[in-house]
Design a protein around this motif. Structure first.
Motif, PDB file in Angstrom:
ATOM      1  N   GLU A   1       0.831  -1.205   0.000  1.00  0.00           N
ATOM      2  CA  GLU A   1       0.000   0.000   0.000  1.00  0.00           C
ATOM      3  C   GLU A   1       0.863   1.251   0.000  1.00  0.00           C
ATOM      4  N   LEU A   2       1.986   1.201   0.748  1.00  0.00           N
ATOM      5  CA  LEU A   2       2.887   2.346   0.788  1.00  0.00           C
ATOM      6  C   LEU A   2       3.521   2.585  -0.569  1.00  0.00           C
ATOM      7  N   VAL A   3       3.914   1.488  -1.241  1.00  0.00           N
ATOM      8  CA  VAL A   3       4.502   1.609  -2.582  1.00  0.00           C
ATOM      9  C   VAL A   3       3.487   2.190  -3.562  1.00  0.00           C
ATOM     10  N   MET A   4       2.243   1.653  -3.526  1.00  0.00           N
ATOM     11  CA  MET A   4       1.204   2.147  -4.423  1.00  0.00           C
ATOM     12  C   MET A   4       0.927   3.630  -4.166  1.00  0.00           C
ATOM     13  N   PHE A   5       0.748   3.981  -2.892  1.00  0.00           N
ATOM     14  CA  PHE A   5       0.431   5.363  -2.546  1.00  0.00           C
ATOM     15  C   PHE A   5       1.578   6.297  -2.895  1.00  0.00           C
ATOM     16  N   SER A   6       2.824   5.862  -2.617  1.00  0.00           N
ATOM     17  CA  SER A   6       3.990   6.722  -2.848  1.00  0.00           C
ATOM     18  C   SER A   6       4.233   6.940  -4.342  1.00  0.00           C
ATOM     19  N   ILE A   7       4.236   5.841  -5.113  1.00  0.00           N
ATOM     20  CA  ILE A   7       4.525   5.964  -6.542  1.00  0.00           C
ATOM     21  C   ILE A   7       3.423   6.737  -7.258  1.00  0.00           C
ATOM     22  N   CYS A   8       2.166   6.351  -7.001  1.00  0.00           N
ATOM     23  CA  CYS A   8       1.050   7.045  -7.662  1.00  0.00           C
ATOM     24  C   CYS A   8       0.978   8.500  -7.224  1.00  0.00           C
ATOM     25  N   GLY A   9       1.206   8.748  -5.921  1.00  0.00           N
ATOM     26  CA  GLY A   9       1.194  10.126  -5.439  1.00  0.00           C
ATOM     27  C   GLY A   9       2.299  10.945  -6.066  1.00  0.00           C
ATOM     28  N   LEU A  10       3.502  10.350  -6.190  1.00  0.00           N
ATOM     29  CA  LEU A  10       4.628  11.058  -6.791  1.00  0.00           C
ATOM     30  C   LEU A  10       4.356  11.375  -8.253  1.00  0.00           C
ATOM     31  N   ILE A  11       3.809  10.396  -8.973  1.00  0.00           N
ATOM     32  CA  ILE A  11       3.509  10.616 -10.396  1.00  0.00           C
ATOM     33  C   ILE A  11       2.444  11.697 -10.556  1.00  0.00           C
ATOM     34  N   ILE A  12       1.375  11.600  -9.763  1.00  0.00           N
ATOM     35  CA  ILE A  12       0.280  12.572  -9.882  1.00  0.00           C
ATOM     36  C   ILE A  12       0.751  13.967  -9.495  1.00  0.00           C
ATOM     37  N   VAL A  13       1.482  14.082  -8.369  1.00  0.00           N
ATOM     38  CA  VAL A  13       1.958  15.394  -7.932  1.00  0.00           C
ATOM     39  C   VAL A  13       2.942  15.973  -8.946  1.00  0.00           C
TER      40      VAL A  13
ATOM     41  N   ALA B   1      -9.576  17.302 -20.154  1.00  0.00           N
ATOM     42  CA  ALA B   1      -9.076  15.921 -20.139  1.00  0.00           C
ATOM     43  C   ALA B   1      -8.218  15.665 -18.905  1.00  0.00           C
ATOM     44  N   VAL B   2      -7.361  16.630 -18.560  1.00  0.00           N
ATOM     45  CA  VAL B   2      -6.483  16.481 -17.398  1.00  0.00           C
ATOM     46  C   VAL B   2      -7.300  16.382 -16.111  1.00  0.00           C
ATOM     47  N   SER B   3      -8.288  17.252 -15.954  1.00  0.00           N
ATOM     48  CA  SER B   3      -9.100  17.265 -14.733  1.00  0.00           C
ATOM     49  C   SER B   3      -9.848  15.950 -14.551  1.00  0.00           C
ATOM     50  N   LEU B   4     -10.460  15.449 -15.613  1.00  0.00           N
ATOM     51  CA  LEU B   4     -11.187  14.184 -15.533  1.00  0.00           C
ATOM     52  C   LEU B   4     -10.258  13.023 -15.186  1.00  0.00           C
ATOM     53  N   PHE B   5      -9.109  12.975 -15.838  1.00  0.00           N
ATOM     54  CA  PHE B   5      -8.181  11.854 -15.646  1.00  0.00           C
ATOM     55  C   PHE B   5      -7.589  11.866 -14.246  1.00  0.00           C
ATOM     56  N   TYR B   6      -6.959  12.972 -13.864  1.00  0.00           N
ATOM     57  CA  TYR B   6      -6.275  13.016 -12.572  1.00  0.00           C
ATOM     58  C   TYR B   6      -7.249  12.919 -11.398  1.00  0.00           C
ATOM     59  N   GLY B   7      -8.426  13.491 -11.556  1.00  0.00           N
ATOM     60  CA  GLY B   7      -9.407  13.424 -10.466  1.00  0.00           C
ATOM     61  C   GLY B   7      -9.800  11.998 -10.132  1.00  0.00           C
ATOM     62  N   THR B   8     -10.112  11.214 -11.149  1.00  0.00           N
ATOM     63  CA  THR B   8     -10.547   9.836 -10.904  1.00  0.00           C
ATOM     64  C   THR B   8      -9.391   8.939 -10.468  1.00  0.00           C
ATOM     65  N   VAL B   9      -8.198   9.133 -11.057  1.00  0.00           N
ATOM     66  CA  VAL B   9      -7.040   8.322 -10.668  1.00  0.00           C
ATOM     67  C   VAL B   9      -6.647   8.606  -9.226  1.00  0.00           C
ATOM     68  N   PHE B  10      -6.732   9.869  -8.806  1.00  0.00           N
ATOM     69  CA  PHE B  10      -6.412  10.208  -7.416  1.00  0.00           C
ATOM     70  C   PHE B  10      -7.371   9.511  -6.459  1.00  0.00           C
ATOM     71  N   VAL B  11      -8.660   9.540  -6.780  1.00  0.00           N
ATOM     72  CA  VAL B  11      -9.649   8.887  -5.925  1.00  0.00           C
ATOM     73  C   VAL B  11      -9.368   7.393  -5.820  1.00  0.00           C
ATOM     74  N   MET B  12      -8.917   6.783  -6.912  1.00  0.00           N
ATOM     75  CA  MET B  12      -8.740   5.338  -6.949  1.00  0.00           C
ATOM     76  C   MET B  12      -7.444   4.869  -6.314  1.00  0.00           C
ATOM     77  N   TYR B  13      -6.348   5.598  -6.521  1.00  0.00           N
ATOM     78  CA  TYR B  13      -5.042   5.072  -6.135  1.00  0.00           C
ATOM     79  C   TYR B  13      -4.250   5.919  -5.159  1.00  0.00           C
ATOM     80  N   ALA B  14      -4.383   7.237  -5.184  1.00  0.00           N
ATOM     81  CA  ALA B  14      -3.430   8.092  -4.482  1.00  0.00           C
ATOM     82  C   ALA B  14      -3.936   8.689  -3.180  1.00  0.00           C
ATOM     83  N   GLN B  15      -5.135   8.325  -2.736  1.00  0.00           N
ATOM     84  CA  GLN B  15      -5.604   8.835  -1.460  1.00  0.00           C
ATOM     85  C   GLN B  15      -5.410   7.778  -0.379  1.00  0.00           C
ATOM     86  N   PRO B  16      -5.066   8.184   0.842  1.00  0.00           N
ATOM     87  CA  PRO B  16      -4.938   7.224   1.931  1.00  0.00           C
ATOM     88  C   PRO B  16      -6.241   6.468   2.132  1.00  0.00           C
TER      89      PRO B  16
END
Length: 320
Positions: free
Chosen positions: A205-217, A256-271
């Motif tokens: 979970e830490l790897v998923m959150f860290s990598i996805c968070g780093l990519i999104i940020v 396109a950016v708002s739709l993509f990043y919003g849903t990906v953040f909800v799915m992978y990058a939130q605690p």
């Protein structure tokens, strides 16, 4: 190798090779399944038709042979690919009582979903940088975004996506799974797979959150910085027509950016994302099918050059 733990009669656990998963997907009776099949089939066909149309139009119209449309063509290709990695299998499962996917099939689907999704995130950032160079440094643009540079940027997006996919796949499928091989999802994804693990998944979970968070940020910062400079440049323009044209082009990308990043953040990058599997089906349908379907519509309806290219192709087809 991925393993599944199975209880002996004496209550102890034994380790057996896991050969397959069952995708529980969407609940409901036959009528619900048939309705979902019809809905997903229509959305998937629109998705395929829209993205193929964008690719063909950009390839055939010489006026669209520019860096912006090179990246847009690749965006349509990515959208087409990751919907096709998921929905043929999903449509088959909706009509079948057996929703089995082999271990190899699950790992392969997982790998390509992660690869294509991450690559699209990087590509959207590259597209923002392309617009920044075109609007803020128009004299340097032909050199700074020459075909070789565009190809290297696109290759970098794929390399970044591949690296993330290798890490996510290796970490996830090295886990032992126990008690059940039923995935509470319609695709092989990180959160529902971690739910089945009988080992401590904190590191995963830490790897998923860290990598996805780093990519999104990281990619979000590129987008925000690029559009910050773009906004300042547009506000300084005296031509109302030029300002409207630029806002229209940039607006499509920002949508396109708002739709993509919003849903990906909800799915992978939130605690706690792994705990919200119940919402995962709806969010996953949105970013794997609805957004890929909407992207061609957003770029074609808001882009005069694309509409003109479609009109020229229709006229050419009618004339022949």
């Amino acid at each position: 190798m991925v393993r599944i733990m199975s209880p002996h009669r004496n209550g102890n656990l034994s380790v057996m090779p896991l050969q397959e998963f069952v995708l529980d997907g969407f609940g409901g009776g036959p009528q619900t399944q048939a309705l979902l099949f019809a809905l997903f089939l229509v959305l998937y066909l629109v998705d395929v038709l829209g993205n193929l149309t964008m690719i063909v139009v950009i390839m055939l119209d010489a006026r669209l042979h520019s860096p912006m449309y090179f990246f847009l063509k690749n965006l349509s290709f990515l959208d087409l690919c990751y919907s096709s990695v998921i929905y043929p299998k999903t449509l088959t499962d909706l009509l079948s009582s057996s929703k089995v996917i082999t271990l190899g099939g699950c790992a392969t689907q997982f790998f390509f979903i992660s690869l294509l999704l991450t690559t699209e995130g990087f590509l959207l950032a590259v597209m923002a940088y392309d617009r920044f160079m075109a609007i803020c440094s128009p004299l340097r643009y032909p050199i700074s975004m020459c075909p070789l540079v565009c190809a290297r940027l696109m290759l970098s997006c794929y390399c970044g996506g591949c690296l993330n996919s290798i890490l996510q796949t290796s970490f996830t499928f090295s886990l032992p799974f126990c008690s059940s091989n039923h995935i509470d999802h319609f695709l092989c994804d990180v959160p529902p797979l971690l739910k089945l693990a009988c080992a401590d998944t904190t590191i995963n979970e830490l790897v998923m959150f860290s990598i996805c968070g780093l990519i999104i940020v990281g990619t979000t910062l590129v987008v925000l910085t690029s559009y910050g400079y773009i906004t300042v440049t547009i506000l300084r323009m005296r031509s109302g027509g030029g300002r409207h044209k630029l806002l229209s082009t940039c607006g499509s990308h920002l949508t396109a950016v708002s739709l993509f990043y919003g849903t990906v953040f909800v799915m992978y990058a939130q605690p706690g994302a792994v705990e919200s599997v119940e919402q995962g089906n709806v969010v996953s349908v949105f970013y794997t099918l609805v957004i890929p379907m909407l992207n061609p519509l957003v770029y074609s309806l808001r882009n005069k050059e694309v509409k003109d290219a479609l009109r020229r192709l229709r006229q050419k087809h009618t004339a022949t």
